[in-house]
Design a protein around this motif. Structure first.
Motif, PDB file in Angstrom:
ATOM      1  N   CYS A   1       0.253   8.942   3.611  1.00 33.10           N
ATOM      2  CA  CYS A   1      -0.785   8.535   4.429  1.00 33.10           C
ATOM      3  C   CYS A   1      -1.891   8.370   4.248  1.00 33.10           C
ATOM      4  CB  CYS A   1      -0.260   8.978   5.853  1.00 33.10           C
ATOM      5  SG  CYS A   1       1.208   8.415   6.549  1.00 33.10           S
ATOM      6  N   ALA A   2      -2.541   9.714   3.747  1.00 36.88           N
ATOM      7  CA  ALA A   2      -3.789   9.783   3.489  1.00 36.88           C
ATOM      8  C   ALA A   2      -4.330   9.000   2.062  1.00 36.88           C
ATOM      9  CB  ALA A   2      -3.912  11.285   3.116  1.00 36.88           C
ATOM     10  N   GLN A   3      -3.280   8.791   1.151  1.00 41.82           N
ATOM     11  CA  GLN A   3      -3.337   8.141  -0.117  1.00 41.82           C
ATOM     12  C   GLN A   3      -3.484   6.567   0.412  1.00 41.82           C
ATOM     13  OE1 GLN A   3      -4.053   9.409  -2.887  1.00 41.82           O
ATOM     14  NE2 GLN A   3      -4.608   7.399  -3.664  1.00 41.82           N
ATOM     15  N   ILE A   4      -2.529   6.088   1.330  1.00 41.68           N
ATOM     16  CA  ILE A   4      -2.734   4.812   1.817  1.00 41.68           C
ATOM     17  C   ILE A   4      -4.078   4.544   2.405  1.00 41.68           C
ATOM     18  CG2 ILE A   4      -2.081   3.301   3.665  1.00 41.68           C
ATOM     19  CD1 ILE A   4       0.797   4.551   3.360  1.00 41.68           C
ATOM     20  N   GLU A   5      -4.675   5.358   3.246  1.00 40.10           N
ATOM     21  CA  GLU A   5      -5.892   5.149   3.915  1.00 40.10           C
ATOM     22  C   GLU A   5      -6.964   4.980   2.648  1.00 40.10           C
ATOM     23  OE1 GLU A   5      -6.410   7.261   8.103  1.00 40.10           O
ATOM     24  OE2 GLU A   5      -6.463   8.412   6.371  1.00 40.10           O
ATOM     25  N   TYR A   6      -6.869   5.892   1.785  1.00 39.76           N
ATOM     26  CA  TYR A   6      -7.746   6.006   0.634  1.00 39.76           C
ATOM     27  C   TYR A   6      -7.823   4.599  -0.100  1.00 39.76           C
ATOM     28  CZ  TYR A   6     -10.485   8.373  -3.236  1.00 39.76           C
ATOM     29  OH  TYR A   6     -11.492   8.795  -4.007  1.00 39.76           O
ATOM     30  N   ILE A   7      -6.606   4.164  -0.595  1.00 36.48           N
ATOM     31  CA  ILE A   7      -6.408   3.087  -1.275  1.00 36.48           C
ATOM     32  C   ILE A   7      -7.085   2.014  -0.436  1.00 36.48           C
ATOM     33  CG2 ILE A   7      -4.829   1.228  -2.080  1.00 36.48           C
ATOM     34  CD1 ILE A   7      -3.002   3.488  -2.799  1.00 36.48           C
ATOM     35  N   ASP A   8      -6.578   1.563   0.762  1.00 42.29           N
ATOM     36  CA  ASP A   8      -6.931   0.791   1.725  1.00 42.29           C
ATOM     37  C   ASP A   8      -8.660   0.694   1.693  1.00 42.29           C
ATOM     38  OD1 ASP A   8      -6.758  -1.617   3.257  1.00 42.29           O
ATOM     39  OD2 ASP A   8      -7.602  -0.426   4.880  1.00 42.29           O
ATOM     40  N   ALA A   9      -9.353   1.834   1.752  1.00 43.21           N
ATOM     41  CA  ALA A   9     -10.628   2.078   2.331  1.00 43.21           C
ATOM     42  C   ALA A   9     -11.476   1.876   0.815  1.00 43.21           C
ATOM     43  CB  ALA A   9     -11.165   3.495   2.711  1.00 43.21           C
ATOM     44  N   ASN A  10     -11.023   2.239  -0.252  1.00 43.32           N
ATOM     45  CA  ASN A  10     -11.850   2.047  -1.505  1.00 43.32           C
ATOM     46  C   ASN A  10     -11.390   0.816  -2.161  1.00 43.32           C
ATOM     47  OD1 ASN A  10     -13.325   4.448  -1.693  1.00 43.32           O
ATOM     48  ND2 ASN A  10     -11.312   5.142  -1.109  1.00 43.32           N
ATOM     49  N   GLY A  11     -11.063  -0.358  -1.725  1.00 46.34           N
ATOM     50  CA  GLY A  11     -10.978  -1.487  -2.377  1.00 46.34           C
ATOM     51  C   GLY A  11      -9.550  -1.975  -2.934  1.00 46.34           C
ATOM     52  N   GLN A  12      -8.514  -0.993  -2.656  1.00 52.74           N
ATOM     53  CA  GLN A  12      -6.962  -1.497  -3.130  1.00 52.74           C
ATOM     54  C   GLN A  12      -7.139  -1.310  -4.569  1.00 52.74           C
ATOM     55  OE1 GLN A  12      -4.969  -4.153  -0.581  1.00 52.74           O
ATOM     56  NE2 GLN A  12      -6.145  -3.542   1.226  1.00 52.74           N
TER      57      GLN A  12
ATOM     58  N   TYR B   1      -7.107   9.526  -6.532  1.00 52.18           N
ATOM     59  CA  TYR B   1      -6.329  10.651  -5.499  1.00 52.18           C
ATOM     60  C   TYR B   1      -7.125  10.717  -4.305  1.00 52.18           C
ATOM     61  CZ  TYR B   1      -3.273  10.246  -9.351  1.00 52.18           C
ATOM     62  OH  TYR B   1      -2.393   9.917 -10.735  1.00 52.18           O
ATOM     63  N   ALA B   2      -6.618  10.639  -3.228  1.00 44.56           N
ATOM     64  CA  ALA B   2      -7.370  11.040  -1.995  1.00 44.56           C
ATOM     65  C   ALA B   2      -7.586  12.535  -1.953  1.00 44.56           C
ATOM     66  CB  ALA B   2      -6.601  10.716  -0.674  1.00 44.56           C
ATOM     67  N   PRO B   3      -8.673  13.069  -1.689  1.00 46.71           N
ATOM     68  CA  PRO B   3      -8.756  14.555  -1.695  1.00 46.71           C
ATOM     69  C   PRO B   3      -7.899  15.118  -0.644  1.00 46.71           C
ATOM     70  CG  PRO B   3     -10.829  13.638  -2.110  1.00 46.71           C
ATOM     71  CD  PRO B   3      -9.859  12.462  -1.687  1.00 46.71           C
ATOM     72  N   LEU B   4      -7.806  14.353   0.561  1.00 45.98           N
ATOM     73  CA  LEU B   4      -7.026  14.790   1.698  1.00 45.98           C
ATOM     74  C   LEU B   4      -5.661  14.940   1.178  1.00 45.98           C
ATOM     75  CD1 LEU B   4      -6.797  15.778   4.709  1.00 45.98           C
ATOM     76  CD2 LEU B   4      -6.699  13.600   5.395  1.00 45.98           C
TER      77      LEU B   4
ATOM     78  N   LEU C   1       0.771  -1.270   0.036  1.00 37.89           N
ATOM     79  CA  LEU C   1       0.223  -0.010   0.015  1.00 37.89           C
ATOM     80  C   LEU C   1       0.884   1.354  -0.020  1.00 37.89           C
ATOM     81  CD1 LEU C   1      -2.584  -1.182   2.638  1.00 37.89           C
ATOM     82  CD2 LEU C   1      -2.911  -0.775  -0.019  1.00 37.89           C
ATOM     83  N   CYS C   2       1.788   1.139   0.689  1.00 33.30           N
ATOM     84  CA  CYS C   2       2.768   2.278   0.722  1.00 33.30           C
ATOM     85  C   CYS C   2       3.520   2.628  -0.395  1.00 33.30           C
ATOM     86  CB  CYS C   2       3.781   2.012   1.983  1.00 33.30           C
ATOM     87  SG  CYS C   2       4.904   3.463   2.329  1.00 33.30           S
ATOM     88  N   LEU C   3       4.072   1.685  -1.040  1.00 30.87           N
ATOM     89  CA  LEU C   3       4.735   1.754  -2.354  1.00 30.87           C
ATOM     90  C   LEU C   3       3.652   2.200  -3.308  1.00 30.87           C
ATOM     91  CD1 LEU C   3       7.499   1.580  -3.992  1.00 30.87           C
ATOM     92  CD2 LEU C   3       6.570  -0.987  -4.495  1.00 30.87           C
ATOM     93  N   ARG C   4       2.380   1.534  -3.364  1.00 31.80           N
ATOM     94  CA  ARG C   4       1.461   2.298  -4.426  1.00 31.80           C
ATOM     95  C   ARG C   4       1.250   3.688  -3.899  1.00 31.80           C
ATOM     96  NH1 ARG C   4       1.980  -0.536  -7.397  1.00 31.80           N
ATOM     97  NH2 ARG C   4       1.217  -2.239  -6.905  1.00 31.80           N
ATOM     98  N   ALA C   5       0.898   4.078  -2.948  1.00 31.16           N
ATOM     99  CA  ALA C   5       0.551   5.508  -2.337  1.00 31.16           C
ATOM    100  C   ALA C   5       1.619   6.590  -2.779  1.00 31.16           C
ATOM    101  CB  ALA C   5       0.332   5.671  -1.011  1.00 31.16           C
ATOM    102  N   SER C   6       2.910   5.987  -2.587  1.00 32.56           N
ATOM    103  CA  SER C   6       3.922   6.821  -3.055  1.00 32.56           C
ATOM    104  C   SER C   6       4.084   7.028  -4.389  1.00 32.56           C
ATOM    105  CB  SER C   6       5.334   6.218  -2.229  1.00 32.56           C
ATOM    106  OG  SER C   6       5.267   5.974  -1.048  1.00 32.56           O
ATOM    107  N   ASP C   7       3.844   5.780  -5.198  1.00 31.54           N
ATOM    108  CA  ASP C   7       3.815   6.184  -6.793  1.00 31.54           C
ATOM    109  C   ASP C   7       2.781   7.272  -7.110  1.00 31.54           C
ATOM    110  OD1 ASP C   7       6.154   4.468  -6.754  1.00 31.54           O
ATOM    111  OD2 ASP C   7       4.787   2.876  -7.558  1.00 31.54           O
ATOM    112  N   MET C   8       1.615   6.995  -6.479  1.00 34.18           N
ATOM    113  CA  MET C   8       0.479   7.898  -6.697  1.00 34.18           C
ATOM    114  C   MET C   8       0.776   9.058  -6.462  1.00 34.18           C
ATOM    115  SD  MET C   8      -2.604   5.227  -6.019  1.00 34.18           S
ATOM    116  CE  MET C   8      -3.865   6.029  -7.028  1.00 34.18           C
ATOM    117  N   VAL C   9       1.331   9.456  -5.268  1.00 36.00           N
ATOM    118  CA  VAL C   9       1.592  10.804  -4.930  1.00 36.00           C
ATOM    119  C   VAL C   9       2.567  11.569  -5.964  1.00 36.00           C
ATOM    120  CG1 VAL C   9       2.792  12.342  -3.173  1.00 36.00           C
ATOM    121  CG2 VAL C   9       0.947  10.698  -2.741  1.00 36.00           C
ATOM    122  N   GLU C  10       3.540  10.698  -6.402  1.00 39.23           N
ATOM    123  CA  GLU C  10       4.705  11.298  -7.339  1.00 39.23           C
ATOM    124  C   GLU C  10       3.852  11.487  -8.672  1.00 39.23           C
ATOM    125  OE1 GLU C  10       7.771   8.308  -7.637  1.00 39.23           O
ATOM    126  OE2 GLU C  10       8.553   8.908  -5.599  1.00 39.23           O
ATOM    127  N   GLN C  11       2.926  10.616  -8.996  1.00 39.39           N
ATOM    128  CA  GLN C  11       2.045  10.858 -10.294  1.00 39.39           C
ATOM    129  C   GLN C  11       1.310  12.152 -10.130  1.00 39.39           C
ATOM    130  OE1 GLN C  11      -0.238   7.310 -10.860  1.00 39.39           O
ATOM    131  NE2 GLN C  11       1.561   5.907 -10.988  1.00 39.39           N
TER     132      GLN C  11
END
Length: 128
Positions: free
Chosen positions: A63-74, A108-111, A26-36
């Motif tokens: 961290c907000a993106q990790i929560e968002y990915i996890d809460a929305n079905g990864q 992307y997580a609005p937060l 989740l962290c790797l995916r969220a980090s990639d998405m924040v970079e994107q």
């Protein structure tokens, strides 16, 4: 590159609980998405050069993106167009269509976008 570790996520950000075994993915995916999201104005090398306050905003965005990915079905979050139709009794929900834009669509997580806004990393006109 992950910008946070599990301890930071749990103890500093105090995010919604995620399985420790799922966290690295989740962290790797969220980090990639924040970079994107920053159109690669953020990278490993630019992160190290940021002032501490901006690094904190980036960490919170991840961290907000990790929560968002996890809460929305990864994986469904970035491989589908969202729920097409659902209903239960009088309640119904339909969505779909495009994945959203780069400023807070469904990927992307609005937060996360809010955390990044004051950093200048969302600015498309140049690099740090």
């Amino acid at each position: 590159m992950p910008y946070v570790d599990y301890q930071y996520y749990c103890d500093v950000y105090m995010g919604e609980p995620v399985e420790e075994t799922d966290f690295p993915r989740l962290c790797l995916r969220a980090s990639d998405m924040v970079e994107q999201l920053t159109v690669y104005n953020l990278s490993v090398s630019t992160f190290a050069k940021l002032p501490e306050q901006m690094q904190d905003f980036v960490k919170k965005a991840v961290c907000a993106q990790i929560e968002y990915i996890d809460a929305n079905g990864q994986s469904e979050l970035y491989t589908s167009n969202g729920i097409q139709s659902a209903g239960l009794g009088k309640f119904s929900y339909t969505t779909g269509g495009a994945m959203g834009d780069l400023t807070g669509g469904t990927r992307y997580a609005p937060l996360a976008v809010s955390y990044l806004a004051p950093t200048g990393l969302l600015y498309r006109g140049g690099r740090i």
